[in-house]
Scaffold this motif. Structure first.
Motif, PDB file in Angstrom:
ATOM      1  N   ILE A  65     -29.175  -3.680 -37.530  1.00 59.21           N
ATOM      2  CA  ILE A  65     -29.328  -2.604 -38.480  1.00 59.21           C
ATOM      3  C   ILE A  65     -30.114  -1.427 -38.062  1.00 59.21           C
ATOM      4  O   ILE A  65     -29.703  -0.154 -38.035  1.00 59.21           O
ATOM      5  CB  ILE A  65     -29.445  -3.346 -39.877  1.00 59.21           C
ATOM      6  N   GLU A  66     -31.307  -1.780 -37.784  1.00 55.71           N
ATOM      7  CA  GLU A  66     -32.019  -0.736 -37.167  1.00 55.71           C
ATOM      8  C   GLU A  66     -31.732   0.100 -36.088  1.00 55.71           C
ATOM      9  O   GLU A  66     -31.603   1.217 -36.188  1.00 55.71           O
ATOM     10  CB  GLU A  66     -33.655  -1.146 -36.954  1.00 55.71           C
ATOM     11  N   TYR A  67     -31.122  -0.663 -35.110  1.00 59.55           N
ATOM     12  CA  TYR A  67     -30.171  -0.067 -33.815  1.00 59.55           C
ATOM     13  C   TYR A  67     -29.160   0.755 -34.447  1.00 59.55           C
ATOM     14  O   TYR A  67     -29.214   2.189 -33.852  1.00 59.55           O
ATOM     15  CB  TYR A  67     -29.847  -1.081 -33.049  1.00 59.55           C
ATOM     16  N   VAL A  68     -28.188   0.406 -35.152  1.00 60.51           N
ATOM     17  CA  VAL A  68     -27.126   1.261 -35.713  1.00 60.51           C
ATOM     18  C   VAL A  68     -27.756   2.430 -36.372  1.00 60.51           C
ATOM     19  O   VAL A  68     -27.109   3.516 -35.957  1.00 60.51           O
ATOM     20  CB  VAL A  68     -26.281   0.388 -36.573  1.00 60.51           C
ATOM     21  N   TYR A  69     -28.807   2.282 -37.348  1.00 55.76           N
ATOM     22  CA  TYR A  69     -29.183   3.232 -37.772  1.00 55.76           C
ATOM     23  C   TYR A  69     -29.779   4.503 -36.691  1.00 55.76           C
ATOM     24  O   TYR A  69     -29.544   5.769 -36.994  1.00 55.76           O
ATOM     25  CB  TYR A  69     -30.482   2.977 -38.852  1.00 55.76           C
ATOM     26  N   GLY A  70     -30.448   4.060 -35.771  1.00 58.64           N
ATOM     27  CA  GLY A  70     -31.109   5.008 -34.789  1.00 58.64           C
ATOM     28  C   GLY A  70     -29.576   5.766 -33.974  1.00 58.64           C
ATOM     29  O   GLY A  70     -30.002   6.976 -33.753  1.00 58.64           O
ATOM     30  N   VAL A  71     -28.869   4.857 -33.646  1.00 57.26           N
ATOM     31  CA  VAL A  71     -27.729   5.375 -32.655  1.00 57.26           C
ATOM     32  C   VAL A  71     -26.934   6.485 -33.871  1.00 57.26           C
ATOM     33  O   VAL A  71     -26.552   7.580 -33.358  1.00 57.26           O
ATOM     34  CB  VAL A  71     -26.563   4.202 -32.419  1.00 57.26           C
ATOM     35  N   THR A  72     -26.913   6.009 -35.063  1.00 57.62           N
ATOM     36  CA  THR A  72     -26.105   7.101 -35.913  1.00 57.62           C
ATOM     37  C   THR A  72     -26.859   8.347 -36.121  1.00 57.62           C
ATOM     38  O   THR A  72     -26.434   9.390 -36.143  1.00 57.62           O
ATOM     39  CB  THR A  72     -25.976   6.259 -37.313  1.00 57.62           C
ATOM     40  N   GLN A  73     -28.249   8.114 -36.256  1.00 52.43           N
ATOM     41  CA  GLN A  73     -29.052   9.283 -36.334  1.00 52.43           C
ATOM     42  C   GLN A  73     -29.075  10.363 -35.000  1.00 52.43           C
ATOM     43  O   GLN A  73     -28.730  11.499 -35.067  1.00 52.43           O
ATOM     44  CB  GLN A  73     -30.541   9.047 -36.544  1.00 52.43           C
ATOM     45  N   GLU A  74     -28.839   9.810 -34.016  1.00 49.39           N
ATOM     46  CA  GLU A  74     -28.782  10.554 -32.617  1.00 49.39           C
ATOM     47  C   GLU A  74     -27.375  11.120 -32.748  1.00 49.39           C
ATOM     48  O   GLU A  74     -27.303  12.296 -32.102  1.00 49.39           O
ATOM     49  CB  GLU A  74     -28.607   9.461 -31.263  1.00 49.39           C
ATOM     50  N   GLN A  75     -26.431  10.450 -32.912  1.00 48.78           N
ATOM     51  CA  GLN A  75     -24.988  10.992 -33.109  1.00 48.78           C
ATOM     52  C   GLN A  75     -25.062  12.103 -34.111  1.00 48.78           C
ATOM     53  O   GLN A  75     -24.330  13.092 -33.649  1.00 48.78           O
ATOM     54  CB  GLN A  75     -23.994   9.711 -33.469  1.00 48.78           C
TER      55      GLN A  75
END
Length: 150
Positions: A65-75
């Motif tokens: 979930i933290e990984y997806v959050y970080g990738v989403t912020q980058e995107q």
């Protein structure tokens, strides 16, 4: 102005081909061999600890979930940079009685967040099921039932 963009965020397996899972009921973590799970077409998992049976998507880990959050912020930052560059192009500068466009946004950089690793950071013991041969891992020193056998 509305901007709509869809993208998938795959959760990568670790170097051993395992992907972490966390039970939505007991919150214990385990791993499954992702490729075998997908190739066999399983539709759900059983928690090796409390034996809850649920869809695969119910078993996301905190790390994922933290990984997806970080990738989403980058995107999101990337999309914002593109929108700023394409919408504003150049920023007008007032010079006396006229406006001059002198600055361009080709190098807009809103920074980065960085995604944390989606992999589990706890020690695991790998098990191969005697019944079906499925590989899974449980927390070190613990035992559990096979996540795919019934």
């Amino acid at each position: 102005m509305k901007h709509h963009e869809e993208f998938n965020i795959p959760i990568p397996a670790d170097e051993g081909g395992m992907i972490g899972r966390q039970c939505p009921r007991c919150a214990r973590k385990f791993e499954i061999e992702e490729e075998t799970y997908l190739d066999q077409g399983y539709t759900n998992l059983r928690c090796p600890y409390c034996e809850l049976i649920a869809e695969l998507d119910a078993y996301f880990t905190e790390e994922q979930i933290e990984y997806v959050y970080g990738v989403t912020q980058e995107q999101g930052r990337r999309i914002m940079e593109e929108v700023i560059e394409s919408t504003l192009g150049e920023v007008p500068e007032v010079k006396g009685d006229f406006i001059e466009f002198t600055h361009n946004f080709d190098d807009v950089d809103l920074g980065t967040v960085g995604a944390e690793s989606p992999h589990l950071s706890i020690e695991m013991d790998t098990i191969e099921c005697d019944e079906c041969g499925f590989r899974y891992a449980v927390e070190e020193g613990r035992t559990g039932v096979c996540p795919v056998c019934r």
